[in-house]
Design a protein around this motif. Structure first.
Motif, PDB file in Angstrom:
ATOM      1  N   PRO A  83       0.822  -1.211   0.000  1.00 22.59           N
ATOM      2  CA  PRO A  83       0.000   0.000   0.000  1.00 22.59           C
ATOM      3  C   PRO A  83       0.857   1.263   0.000  1.00 22.59           C
ATOM      4  O   PRO A  83       2.092   1.168   0.088  1.00 22.59           O
ATOM      5  CB  PRO A  83      -0.765  -0.128   1.320  1.00 22.59           C
ATOM      6  CG  PRO A  83       0.162  -0.902   2.204  1.00 22.59           C
ATOM      7  CD  PRO A  83       0.878  -1.856   1.312  1.00 22.59           C
ATOM      8  N   SER A  85       1.384   3.081   2.357  1.00 27.75           N
ATOM      9  CA  SER A  85       2.184   3.043   3.592  1.00 27.75           C
ATOM     10  C   SER A  85       3.502   2.301   3.380  1.00 27.75           C
ATOM     11  O   SER A  85       4.504   2.624   4.028  1.00 27.75           O
ATOM     12  CB  SER A  85       1.407   2.359   4.717  1.00 27.75           C
ATOM     13  OG  SER A  85       0.221   3.048   4.954  1.00 27.75           O
ATOM     14  N   MET A  88       5.756   4.772   1.917  1.00 25.13           N
ATOM     15  CA  MET A  88       6.181   5.711   2.975  1.00 25.13           C
ATOM     16  C   MET A  88       7.289   5.069   3.795  1.00 25.13           C
ATOM     17  O   MET A  88       8.317   5.686   4.117  1.00 25.13           O
ATOM     18  CB  MET A  88       5.007   6.023   3.923  1.00 25.13           C
ATOM     19  CG  MET A  88       3.896   6.855   3.330  1.00 25.13           C
ATOM     20  SD  MET A  88       2.394   6.770   4.346  1.00 25.13           S
ATOM     21  CE  MET A  88       2.807   7.872   5.697  1.00 25.13           C
ATOM     22  N   PHE A 110      -2.197  10.914   8.800  1.00 15.01           N
ATOM     23  CA  PHE A 110      -1.222  10.308   7.889  1.00 15.01           C
ATOM     24  C   PHE A 110       0.160  10.932   8.042  1.00 15.01           C
ATOM     25  O   PHE A 110       1.176  10.238   7.945  1.00 15.01           O
ATOM     26  CB  PHE A 110      -1.712  10.369   6.439  1.00 15.01           C
ATOM     27  CG  PHE A 110      -2.871   9.429   6.215  1.00 15.01           C
ATOM     28  CD1 PHE A 110      -2.689   8.057   6.265  1.00 15.01           C
ATOM     29  CD2 PHE A 110      -4.148   9.911   6.010  1.00 15.01           C
ATOM     30  CE1 PHE A 110      -3.761   7.178   6.098  1.00 15.01           C
ATOM     31  CE2 PHE A 110      -5.229   9.045   5.834  1.00 15.01           C
ATOM     32  CZ  PHE A 110      -5.028   7.676   5.877  1.00 15.01           C
ATOM     33  N   VAL A 156       3.185  15.990   4.342  1.00 15.66           N
ATOM     34  CA  VAL A 156       2.185  15.465   3.417  1.00 15.66           C
ATOM     35  C   VAL A 156       1.706  16.624   2.541  1.00 15.66           C
ATOM     36  O   VAL A 156       1.632  17.762   3.008  1.00 15.66           O
ATOM     37  CB  VAL A 156       1.031  14.829   4.230  1.00 15.66           C
ATOM     38  CG1 VAL A 156       0.215  15.874   4.993  1.00 15.66           C
ATOM     39  CG2 VAL A 156       0.095  14.005   3.370  1.00 15.66           C
ATOM     40  N   GLY A 158      -1.327  16.514   0.864  1.00 21.21           N
ATOM     41  CA  GLY A 158      -2.743  16.622   1.217  1.00 21.21           C
ATOM     42  C   GLY A 158      -3.034  15.662   2.355  1.00 21.21           C
ATOM     43  O   GLY A 158      -2.807  14.459   2.222  1.00 21.21           O
ATOM     44  N   THR A 160      -5.313  13.636   3.975  1.00 26.69           N
ATOM     45  CA  THR A 160      -6.616  13.059   3.648  1.00 26.69           C
ATOM     46  C   THR A 160      -7.536  12.957   4.857  1.00 26.69           C
ATOM     47  O   THR A 160      -8.753  13.042   4.732  1.00 26.69           O
ATOM     48  CB  THR A 160      -6.421  11.625   3.089  1.00 26.69           C
ATOM     49  OG1 THR A 160      -5.193  11.585   2.400  1.00 26.69           O
ATOM     50  CG2 THR A 160      -7.536  11.226   2.181  1.00 26.69           C
ATOM     51  N   ASP A 186       4.728  12.965   1.194  1.00 23.59           N
ATOM     52  CA  ASP A 186       3.661  11.993   0.974  1.00 23.59           C
ATOM     53  C   ASP A 186       2.630  12.635   0.040  1.00 23.59           C
ATOM     54  O   ASP A 186       1.956  13.592   0.415  1.00 23.59           O
ATOM     55  CB  ASP A 186       3.043  11.648   2.346  1.00 23.59           C
ATOM     56  CG  ASP A 186       1.748  10.854   2.244  1.00 23.59           C
ATOM     57  OD1 ASP A 186       1.210  10.700   1.141  1.00 23.59           O
ATOM     58  OD2 ASP A 186       1.273  10.400   3.302  1.00 23.59           O
ATOM     59  N   VAL A 188       0.286  10.701  -1.479  1.00 24.08           N
ATOM     60  CA  VAL A 188      -0.583   9.540  -1.724  1.00 24.08           C
ATOM     61  C   VAL A 188      -1.951   9.961  -2.264  1.00 24.08           C
ATOM     62  O   VAL A 188      -2.465   9.357  -3.190  1.00 24.08           O
ATOM     63  CB  VAL A 188      -0.708   8.660  -0.454  1.00 24.08           C
ATOM     64  CG1 VAL A 188      -1.792   7.592  -0.635  1.00 24.08           C
ATOM     65  CG2 VAL A 188       0.620   7.993  -0.121  1.00 24.08           C
ATOM     66  N   CYS A 189      -2.536  11.011  -1.694  1.00 25.73           N
ATOM     67  CA  CYS A 189      -3.893  11.348  -2.161  1.00 25.73           C
ATOM     68  C   CYS A 189      -3.903  12.492  -3.168  1.00 25.73           C
ATOM     69  O   CYS A 189      -4.959  12.864  -3.655  1.00 25.73           O
ATOM     70  CB  CYS A 189      -4.824  11.641  -0.982  1.00 25.73           C
ATOM     71  SG  CYS A 189      -4.809  13.335  -0.441  1.00 25.73           S
ATOM     72  N   LYS A 212      -5.565   5.938  -5.658  1.00 23.41           N
ATOM     73  CA  LYS A 212      -6.239   7.238  -5.473  1.00 23.41           C
ATOM     74  C   LYS A 212      -6.207   8.012  -6.782  1.00 23.41           C
ATOM     75  O   LYS A 212      -6.922   7.663  -7.702  1.00 23.41           O
ATOM     76  CB  LYS A 212      -5.581   7.969  -4.322  1.00 23.41           C
ATOM     77  CG  LYS A 212      -5.686   7.110  -3.041  1.00 23.41           C
ATOM     78  CD  LYS A 212      -5.620   7.903  -1.799  1.00 23.41           C
ATOM     79  CE  LYS A 212      -5.480   7.003  -0.606  1.00 23.41           C
ATOM     80  NZ  LYS A 212      -6.421   7.320   0.441  1.00 23.41           N
TER      81      LYS A 212
HETATM   82  C1  LIG Z   1      -2.121  11.090   2.602  1.00 17.70           C
HETATM   83  C2  LIG Z   1      -2.069   9.614   2.786  1.00 17.70           C
HETATM   84  N1  LIG Z   1      -0.914   9.046   3.107  1.00 17.70           N
HETATM   85  C3  LIG Z   1      -0.806   7.736   3.278  1.00 17.70           C
HETATM   86  C4  LIG Z   1      -1.884   6.901   3.142  1.00 17.70           C
HETATM   87  C5  LIG Z   1      -1.734   5.446   3.367  1.00 17.70           C
HETATM   88  O1  LIG Z   1      -1.978   4.744   2.194  1.00 17.70           O
HETATM   89  P1  LIG Z   1      -2.391   3.196   2.281  1.00 17.70           P
HETATM   90  O2  LIG Z   1      -3.675   3.110   3.001  1.00 17.70           O
HETATM   91  O3  LIG Z   1      -2.455   2.784   0.839  1.00 17.70           O
HETATM   92  O4  LIG Z   1      -1.296   2.526   3.018  1.00 17.70           O
HETATM   93  C6  LIG Z   1      -3.128   7.445   2.814  1.00 17.70           C
HETATM   94  C7  LIG Z   1      -4.320   6.590   2.699  1.00 17.70           C
HETATM   95  O5  LIG Z   1      -5.443   7.000   2.693  1.00 17.70           O
HETATM   96  C8  LIG Z   1      -3.212   8.822   2.622  1.00 17.70           C
HETATM   97  O6  LIG Z   1      -4.369   9.397   2.289  1.00 17.70           O
END
Ligand SMILES: Cc1ncc(COP(=O)(O)O)c(C=O)c1O
Length: 404
Positions: A83, A85, A88, A110, A156, A158, A160, A186, A188-189, A212
C-alpha cells in the motif's frame, strides 16, 4: 505407519463471492480506493513472467511515465508491492539512519504516521503539529528547523484524514535546501490530481499509492528519490533493516532487470495502464478536470446547506470534508448512503466529518451528480433539512461556468 490424508481441520462451508458482494456495485466515492477504468481492470488480469524481456519493457515505460507524473528527471524511480504506507516506509527506512534528526510536519493522521515510521527506524523525531484545519506555515517551519537542525523533513501534500492541503509545499522545499535537509513528501492522495513538481520544488522523495489519483488498484505503490537522496542511500553505514524495502535491493529489479522478490506482475500492468491514461490525458488537463469537479462538488454541498470542514485557503480538493450535522454520526451517514443509494463515501480519523473523494475516475460529471444527490437524499432521510434542488443546481451552474 503412514500419515492419514484426512484433514483434522475441516474445510469451512462458505458463501460464494457474488453472495457477499452487493448485488449492485457501489459507486466508490470515498477517500480511496476509487473506481478503475476498464483498461486498468483488464491489465490487472494479466500475468506474465516477472523477469525477462517483456516485463523489462513494461518497467521501462512505468519508470518514464512516473517521471512525467512526478515531474522529475531523477533516475531513481522505484515501485513497491504494498500500500501507500509501504512506499512511505520505504522512504523512511532508506533515508533515515539511526540518530538522524527528523522534523516531521504533522497535519493529522497520515503525516503523524510518517513521524512514527521515521522513529521506528531510529530517527530522533521532532513532530510539529499544525492547528486543525491549517496548512503548515513556512515561517513556523523555519523556526523549528533552526531549533532542531534536522537532516530530514517529512510532510504530506494533502492530509486526507482531515482534508487539509499544505499549500506552501514549494516554499518549504526551498527552506529545506537552505538548511541542507532532505524533504520527503507523501503525495498519496494528491499525485496527478494537482501540481507537484518534484525537481522544481526540490523534493527529495515523493511517495504515492495506486488506488487514489492514479485510479489503479491498491497494492502497488510508487516512489522516487532525488540524486541527493540516492547518494545518502548509497552511503548508508548500516543496511536497511527491512529487506523487502531496501532500495538498493529494489534497484536490482527496477533498474537492472534482476530479481529482488517476485514482483506483483498484474498490479504493475494495472499501474502501467493507469499511468498511460494520465499521459494520454496530460497533467494539465487532468489538474483542470480535478479542480473543476471538486469546486463544483463543493458548491453543490454548500448550496444544499451543508458545511465544509476546512476554510478555502487550506482546503484540499482531492478529498472534500463535510461537517456532520448535529445528531448524526459518520457511521450512520456512510451506512445509509451505501445501503440505500449504493454510493460509498468515507468517515474520518478523528474529525467530525464525512469525506467525498475527488481523485481520478471520481472526477467525472455523472459521478458528481449521483454522489451529491445520494448525499442530499441521505441527509433528508436522516432528518436533516437540506435544500437538495438548490445543491444540484449549484453543481450544474458551477460546472457550466467553468466550461470543460
Ligand atoms: C495522505 C495519505 N498518506 C498515506 C496513506 C496510506 O496509504 P495506504 O492506506 O495505501 O497505506 C493514505 C491513505 O489514505 C493517505 O491518504
Amino acid at each position: 505407519m503412514s500419515e492419514s490424508v484426512v484433514s483434522s481441520v475441516p474445510c469451512p462451508s462458505l458463501r460464494s463471492l457474488h453472495e457477499i458482494l452487493p448485488q449492485e456495485p457501489l459507486l466508490m466515492m470515498g477517500a480511496g480506493p476509487v473506481p478503475i477504468p476498464d483498461r486498468v481492470a483488464k491489465a490487472n488480469s494479466v500475468v506474465i513472467n516477472h523477469l525477462g524481456e517483456t516485463m523489462s519493457q513494461v518497467i521501462d515505460q512505468v519508470k518514464s511515465m512516473t517521471r512525467y507524473v512526478f515531474q522529475t528527471n531523477s533516475k531513481w524511480v522505484l515501485g513497491v508491492a504494498g500500500p501507500g504506507s509501504a512506499a512511505m516506509e520505504m522512504a523512511a527506512a532508506n533515508l533515515v539512519e539511526p540518530n538522524d534528526r527528523v522534523l516531521s510536519i504533522s497535519n493529522g493522521f497520515f503525516s503523524n504516521r510518517m513521524a512514527q515510521m521515521a522513529a521506528r527506524v531510529g530517527g530522533i523525531v521532532t513532530e510539529i503539529v499544525t492547528p486543525v484545519k491549517e496548512a503548515a506555515n513556512p515561517d513556523w517551519v523555519r523556526e523549528h528547523i533552526e531549533k532542531v537542525r534536522p537532516q530530514i523533513i517529512t510532510m504530506v501534500q494533502g492530509e486526507t484524514s482531515n482534508t487539509v492541503y499544505n499549500i506552501h509545499l514549494k516554499e518549504i522545499g526551498k527552506l529545506a535546501k537552505e538548511y541542507n535537509c532532505l524533504l520527503v513528501v507523501d503525495a498519496v492522495c494528491t499525485l496527478s490530481t494537482m501540481p507537484l513538481k518534484m525537481d522544481e520544488w526540490q523534493v527529495d522523495a515523493v511517495i504515492t499509492g495506486g488506488q487514489k489519483g492514479l485510479s489503479s488498484i491498491p497494492g502497488v505503490s510508487l516512489l522516487a528519490f532525488s540524486e541527493l537522496a540516492w547518494s545518502k542511500i548509497k552511503l548508508r553505514k548500516e543496511p536497511v533493516v527491512q529487506w523487502c524495502l531496501d532500495a538498493k535491493l529494489a534497484e536490482n529489479f527496477w533498474h537492472n532487470n534482476g530479481y529482488h522478490y517476485t514482483a506483483p506482475v498484474s498490479g504493475i500492468m494495472a499501474i502501467h495502464e493507469a499511468l498511460k491514461l494520465v499521459c494520454e490525458e496530460t497533467l494539465e488537463k487532468r489538474f483542470k478536470r480535478h479542480l473543476r469537479c471538486s469546486l463544483a462538488l463543493q458548491h453543490g454541498i454548500e448550496g444544499m446547506g451543508l458545511e465544509l470542514f476546512v476554510p478555502p485557503e487550506s482546503r484540499l480538493n482531492s478529498v472534500v470534508g463535510i461537517v456532520i450535522p448535529d445528531g448524526l454520526t459518520a457511521e450512520g451517514i456512510c451506512h445509509h448512503i451505501s445501503h440505500k443509494h449504493k454510493v460509498e463515501i468515507a468517515g474520518s480519523f478523528g474529525q467530525p466529518i464525512v469525506r467525498i473523494g475527488q481523485m481520478g475516475e471520481q472526477c467525472r460529471e455523472h459521478n458528481l451528480f449521483r454522489a451529491l444527490h445520494a448525499l442530499g437524499c441521505t441527509m433528508r432521510d436522516l432528518g436533516v433539512k437540506v435544500d437538495l434542488p438548490t445543491g444540484m443546481a449549484e453543481l450544474e451552474t458551477y460546472l457550466q461556468s467553468l466550461g470543460r
